[in-house]
Design a protein around this motif. Structure first.
Motif, short mmCIF file in Angstrom:
data_model
loop_
_atom_site.label_atom_id
_atom_site.label_comp_id
_atom_site.label_asym_id
_atom_site.label_seq_id
_atom_site.Cartn_x
_atom_site.Cartn_y
_atom_site.Cartn_z
N MET A 166 0.85 -1.20 0.00
CA MET A 166 0.00 0.00 0.00
C MET A 166 0.88 1.24 0.00
O MET A 166 1.90 1.28 0.68
N LYS A 167 0.51 2.25 -0.80
CA LYS A 167 1.28 3.48 -0.90
C LYS A 167 0.45 4.67 -0.44
O LYS A 167 -0.76 4.71 -0.63
N ALA A 168 1.15 5.64 0.14
CA ALA A 168 0.48 6.87 0.58
C ALA A 168 0.10 7.72 -0.63
O ALA A 168 0.80 7.73 -1.65
N CYS A 169 -1.01 8.44 -0.51
CA CYS A 169 -1.44 9.39 -1.53
C CYS A 169 -0.77 10.72 -1.21
O CYS A 169 -1.16 11.40 -0.24
N ALA A 193 -18.15 -0.53 16.99
CA ALA A 193 -17.46 -1.61 17.70
C ALA A 193 -16.35 -2.20 16.83
O ALA A 193 -15.24 -2.47 17.31
N ALA A 194 -16.62 -2.38 15.54
CA ALA A 194 -15.60 -2.90 14.63
C ALA A 194 -14.48 -1.89 14.45
O ALA A 194 -13.30 -2.26 14.34
N LEU A 195 -14.83 -0.60 14.42
CA LEU A 195 -13.82 0.45 14.30
C LEU A 195 -12.90 0.45 15.51
O LEU A 195 -11.67 0.61 15.38
N LYS A 196 -13.48 0.26 16.69
CA LYS A 196 -12.66 0.20 17.91
C LYS A 196 -11.67 -0.97 17.85
O LYS A 196 -10.49 -0.81 18.18
N ALA A 197 -12.16 -2.13 17.43
CA ALA A 197 -11.29 -3.31 17.37
C ALA A 197 -10.16 -3.08 16.37
O ALA A 197 -8.99 -3.42 16.64
N ALA A 198 -10.48 -2.49 15.22
CA ALA A 198 -9.46 -2.23 14.21
C ALA A 198 -8.46 -1.20 14.70
O ALA A 198 -7.25 -1.33 14.48
N LEU A 199 -8.95 -0.15 15.38
CA LEU A 199 -8.05 0.90 15.88
C LEU A 199 -7.10 0.35 16.94
O LEU A 199 -5.90 0.66 16.92
N VAL A 220 -13.03 -6.80 6.58
CA VAL A 220 -12.26 -6.51 7.80
C VAL A 220 -10.78 -6.40 7.46
O VAL A 220 -10.09 -5.49 7.92
N ALA A 221 -10.29 -7.30 6.63
CA ALA A 221 -8.86 -7.31 6.27
C ALA A 221 -8.48 -6.08 5.47
O ALA A 221 -7.41 -5.49 5.68
N GLU A 222 -9.34 -5.66 4.53
CA GLU A 222 -9.05 -4.49 3.70
C GLU A 222 -8.98 -3.22 4.54
O GLU A 222 -8.06 -2.41 4.38
N PHE A 223 -9.94 -3.06 5.43
CA PHE A 223 -9.94 -1.86 6.26
C PHE A 223 -8.77 -1.88 7.23
O PHE A 223 -8.10 -0.86 7.44
N GLN A 224 -8.48 -3.05 7.80
CA GLN A 224 -7.37 -3.15 8.75
C GLN A 224 -6.05 -2.81 8.08
O GLN A 224 -5.20 -2.12 8.67
N GLU A 225 -5.86 -3.27 6.86
CA GLU A 225 -4.62 -2.98 6.13
C GLU A 225 -4.43 -1.48 5.95
O GLU A 225 -3.34 -0.94 6.16
N ALA A 226 -5.50 -0.80 5.56
CA ALA A 226 -5.41 0.65 5.34
C ALA A 226 -5.17 1.39 6.65
O ALA A 226 -4.34 2.31 6.73
N LEU A 227 -5.89 1.00 7.70
CA LEU A 227 -5.73 1.67 8.99
C LEU A 227 -4.34 1.40 9.58
O LEU A 227 -3.70 2.32 10.12
N ASP A 228 -3.88 0.16 9.47
CA ASP A 228 -2.53 -0.18 9.94
C ASP A 228 -1.48 0.69 9.24
O ASP A 228 -0.55 1.19 9.87
#
Length: 393
Positions: A1-4, A200-206, A243-251
């Motif tokens: 993943m690359k930064a914009c 709740a999912a946002l909290k877990a990902a964060l 879940v995996a896609e969002f986690q990758e971006a947030l990570d």
């Protein structure tokens, strides 16, 4: 993943921002606001310091169990509003009420944070004197830059990261330069997304992202009273990533922001990564990596280009975690300096070249398992002492 490149906190659809001068600092912008007209799923991670500033306590109330709903995050820079008692809580509540009134929101939908000198009361009158707060908001890149600059204290540069996912976006801004230590640092971060995700999912990902990033950095070993990381997701993209896609971006956003904090450490001239692999458990790898990255003796050696590798093992031994030196290999960059229970002959010229670089890696292979962890730190210089010997003067 690359930064914009060139994108900031307003990159996700539906988010606006502003950075204004209220007078808490002598000349620079010192009030930052991030806003979404659409309600957001919200999550927060806060300092583990037992002494918590008024804005931390108030935001924790708004996000019971670490998640809830919000439309805005309001940040003052220059006044921590910590160790200010009941008056501090009252002033913080007035700040929130003012922002909520300007935006037409109920106060419970405004999260709050502050950074600056501990023990000073927040002069709410300086905020009340600001006019046209909502009109100052914009989704432009300039507004994003203003907001990122308005949260800085001893930082030398603003810190922003944005990424494009599959139909959704994630962007963040952070501040942090000193009092940076795992769990968490003296740092603030706001992360926004237009993805569809529940609170709740946002909290877990964060939490997962923070554990791999902001909780794995150290500048000076001191923990702050004001640390907060907020995540807001307004669903404006209409896309619900896996879940995996969002986690990758947030990570990615959290880790890149964390690296920028380390690189901008007070007085820092070098940064380094400590990777521990071959551990029996992840918790063991994390403990060792954090200990080495946080060691002032390791930091001082890196600053001076001194290959005093014994300090790595000294830091590891202080954790109380058992390991067998007979199975350990230690590398500084590509240079193996220790293996199988004893020191190794190595190319000293190459080692000095590695130590003189702006960034280097220390690798510890425990040789007993498959778990790993990486922590990040910066050197400890004379300039750090200079900065922190006159912070209030």
């Amino acid at each position: 993943m690359k930064a914009c490149q060139g994108q900031g906190i307003t990159f996700p659809r539906g988010f606006q921002a502003a950075g204004l001068f209220a007078g808490f600092k002598r000349a620079k912008k010192d009030f930052s606001l991030v806003y979404s007209e659409e309600p957001c799923a919200a999550a927060g991670v806060f300092t583990s310091n037992s002494v918590k500033a008024a804005p931390v306590l108030l935001s924790q109330q708004k996000l019971p169990n670490g998640f809830g709903a919000a439309n805005a995050v309001a940040i003052v820079s220059g006044v921590a509003n910590a160790c200010t008692g009941e008056q501090g809580l009252e002033n913080e509540a007035k700040k929130v009420a003012w922002v909520a009134g300007e935006l037409g929101l109920p106060p419970e939908r405004v999260l709050t944070a502050s950074t600056g000198v501990i023990g000073k009361h927040l002069d709410v009158g300086k905020l009340l004197a600001l006019k046209g707060l909502k009109a100052a908001l914009s989704d432009s890149g300039l507004a994003a830059l203003d907001a990122a600059q308005a949260i800085l204290t001893t930082d030398s540069v603003e810190k922003t990261v944005a990424v494009q996912g599959k139909g959704f976006r994630v962007a963040g801004m952070a501040k942090g330069s000193g009092m940076i230590h795992p769990n968490m640092a003296t740092m603030l971060a706001v992360i926004c997304s237009d993805a569809v995700i529940d609170a709740a999912a946002l909290k877990a990902a964060l939490k997962q992202a923070v554990d791999k990033s902001f909780n794995m950095i150290s500048v000076d070993g001191d923990m702050s009273t004001n640390d907060c990381v907020f995540a807001l997701a307004n669903g404006a993209s209409g896309v619900k990533p896996s879940v995996a896609e969002f986690q990758e971006a947030l990570d990615f956003v959290c880790l890149e922001l964390a690296k920028k904090i380390v690189a901008d450490g007070e007085g820092a001239t070098k940064t380094f990564a400590v990777k521990v692999k071959g551990a029996a458990r992840e918790a063991q790898a994390v403990a060792f990596a954090k200990a080495v990255a946080s060691s002032n003796l390791v930091k001082a050696a890196i600053h001076g280009g001194d290959l005093n590798w014994g300090r790595v093992f000294s830091a590891m031994g202080s954790t109380g975690q058992a390991f067998d030196l007979g199975k350990v290999a230690l590398f500084v960059g590509p240079v193996k300096v220790f293996n199988g229970g004893g020191p190794q002959e190595f190319d000293k010229a190459l080692a000095l070249e590695v130590l003189s670089a702006r960034h280097l890696e220390i690798l510890v292979d425990l040789g007993i398992g498959r778990a790993s962890a990486t922590a990040f730190g910066c050197d400890l210089s004379e300039e750090y002492v200079k900065i922190n010997s006159a912070y209030c003067t």
